[in-house]
Design a protein around this motif. Structure first.
Motif, short mmCIF file in Angstrom:
data_model
loop_
_atom_site.label_atom_id
_atom_site.label_comp_id
_atom_site.label_asym_id
_atom_site.label_seq_id
_atom_site.Cartn_x
_atom_site.Cartn_y
_atom_site.Cartn_z
N LEU A 50 36.70 36.53 27.86
CA LEU A 50 37.87 36.22 27.07
C LEU A 50 37.51 36.31 25.59
CD1 LEU A 50 39.29 33.11 28.96
CD2 LEU A 50 39.92 35.51 29.24
N CYS A 51 38.44 36.80 24.78
CA CYS A 51 38.19 36.88 23.34
C CYS A 51 38.17 35.49 22.73
CB CYS A 51 39.26 37.74 22.66
SG CYS A 51 39.15 39.48 23.10
N ASP A 52 37.24 35.27 21.82
CA ASP A 52 37.15 34.00 21.12
C ASP A 52 38.04 34.08 19.88
OD1 ASP A 52 36.55 31.67 19.85
OD2 ASP A 52 34.40 32.04 19.66
N VAL A 53 39.30 33.68 20.04
CA VAL A 53 40.27 33.81 18.94
C VAL A 53 40.13 32.68 17.94
CG1 VAL A 53 41.95 35.16 20.23
CG2 VAL A 53 42.00 32.67 20.37
N ASN A 54 39.16 31.80 18.14
CA ASN A 54 38.87 30.79 17.13
C ASN A 54 37.77 31.26 16.18
OD1 ASN A 54 40.64 28.56 17.87
ND2 ASN A 54 39.44 28.47 19.75
N SER A 55 37.27 32.48 16.41
CA SER A 55 36.32 33.08 15.49
C SER A 55 37.04 34.19 14.72
CB SER A 55 35.09 33.59 16.24
OG SER A 55 35.47 34.63 17.12
N TYR A 56 36.30 35.18 14.27
CA TYR A 56 36.89 36.26 13.50
C TYR A 56 36.61 37.60 14.19
CZ TYR A 56 37.08 32.60 10.02
OH TYR A 56 37.33 31.42 9.37
N ALA A 57 37.44 38.57 13.88
CA ALA A 57 37.26 39.91 14.43
C ALA A 57 36.65 40.83 13.38
CB ALA A 57 38.61 40.47 14.89
N VAL A 58 35.98 41.87 13.86
CA VAL A 58 35.39 42.87 12.98
C VAL A 58 36.36 44.04 12.83
CG1 VAL A 58 33.50 44.52 12.66
CG2 VAL A 58 33.03 42.24 13.57
N PHE A 59 36.57 44.46 11.60
CA PHE A 59 37.42 45.60 11.29
C PHE A 59 36.60 46.68 10.60
CE2 PHE A 59 40.19 42.01 11.65
CZ PHE A 59 41.37 42.49 12.17
N THR A 60 36.82 47.92 11.00
CA THR A 60 36.26 49.04 10.27
C THR A 60 36.95 49.15 8.92
OG1 THR A 60 35.76 50.25 12.30
CG2 THR A 60 35.91 51.55 10.29
N ASN A 61 36.18 49.26 7.86
CA ASN A 61 36.71 49.34 6.50
C ASN A 61 37.37 50.70 6.31
OD1 ASN A 61 37.20 49.39 3.76
ND2 ASN A 61 35.21 48.55 3.19
N ALA A 62 38.70 50.76 6.39
CA ALA A 62 39.42 52.03 6.36
C ALA A 62 39.17 52.80 5.07
CB ALA A 62 40.91 51.80 6.56
N LEU A 63 38.95 52.09 3.96
CA LEU A 63 38.74 52.79 2.69
C LEU A 63 37.49 53.66 2.73
CD1 LEU A 63 39.50 53.35 -0.22
CD2 LEU A 63 38.25 51.27 -0.88
#
Length: 262
Positions: A50-63
């Motif tokens: 299960l995803c830990d939605v109390n933490s943070y997600a990683v995003f690829t920096n689109a720029l």
């Protein structure tokens, strides 16, 4: 300031956030009365599947990948991108979206149902997503599936429930894509559609970010993660959802992801 990173963290850290199925979807910032693609959902912490939605997600920096994305096809001009005819409240938890909200959000489906994911329309013919949405990955590289297996849906409130269905005629993975000890690097892909999308209030491209890479300068701008993902129990909600998130400094991000690519 995160200006040198290829990835960054964001989230609500309040029991709502991005999860499986949201991967390849976007993190969008409203800036100067338009919405811009600032990040691409890459990964989130998982505990007991299960995803830990109390933490943070990683995003690829689109720029960091803007020029590479542009080199793979046209991008929308400012007069037609980033416009949303529906108003989104500044919510803190995950909420269902209307068909008019975030009209650049695509549903990416592999025909045999092996993987469902999200994507972002950046022009009439091109969708940005993450490679796992359209490929089989191992520890060193990812290979695209046969093109006729990949379907892209637009204007769908429910996942893959739309009359606006497109085929992929080309899929390009970033040439330096790597999976190292579970961490995805250069985690971005571009899908070319078989025909042009006709823009309307339900289907419209988002703008590519062209401003500073310093995330602290836009920390107070309305920022949303959007996709077709799983709910808190790990079940696919099958409905486009959005969540108001905040950007996280790199120090906090490294506490959750010590191996995050820089």
């Amino acid at each position: 300031a995160l200006s040198s990173l290829r990835t960054f963290c964001a989230g609500a850290s309040d029991g709502s956030g991005v999860c499986s199925g949201d991967s390849g979807g976007g993190l969008f910032i409203k800036f100067n009365n338009a919405f811009y693609l600032r990040g691409i959902v890459s990964s989130s912490l998982v505990s007991n599947y299960l995803c830990d939605v109390n933490s943070y997600a990683v995003f690829t920096n689109a720029l960091k990948y803007r020029d590479w994305i542009k080199s793979k096809g046209t991008v929308a001009v400012n007069s037609e991108c980033g416009v949303m005819s529906a108003s989104t409240g500044l919510i803190q938890g995950g909420e269902f979206s209307s068909r008019k909200e975030f009209p650049w959000t695509a549903s990416v489906v592999i025909k045999d149902g092996a993987f469902d994911s999200s994507g972002v329309l950046v022009s009439a013919r091109h969708v940005v997503t993450q490679p796992a949405s359209v490929s089989a990955c191992n520890e060193t590289t990812c290979d695209p599936n046969a093109l006729d297996r990949v379907k892209v849906y637009f204007a769908a409130l429910r996942h893959a429930d739309s009359t606006s269905v497109f085929n992929a005629i080309k899929i390009v993975l970033h040439p330096h894509l790597r999976v190292v000890e579970g961490t995805k690097m250069n985690n971005v892909a571009v899908i070319t559609l078989d025909r042009s999308v006709q823009f309307n209030e339900f289907i419209r491209p988002v703008c590519l970010w062209t401003f500073s890479d310093n995330l602290s300068l836009i920390a107070n701008s309305p920022t949303f993660g959007v996709g077709y993902g799983t709910d808190w129990s790990g079940k696919y909600s099958n409905i486009k959802k959005h969540v108001r998130v905040k950007l996280v400094d790199d120090g906090t991000c490294f506490k959750y992801y010590s191996d995050i690519p820089t």
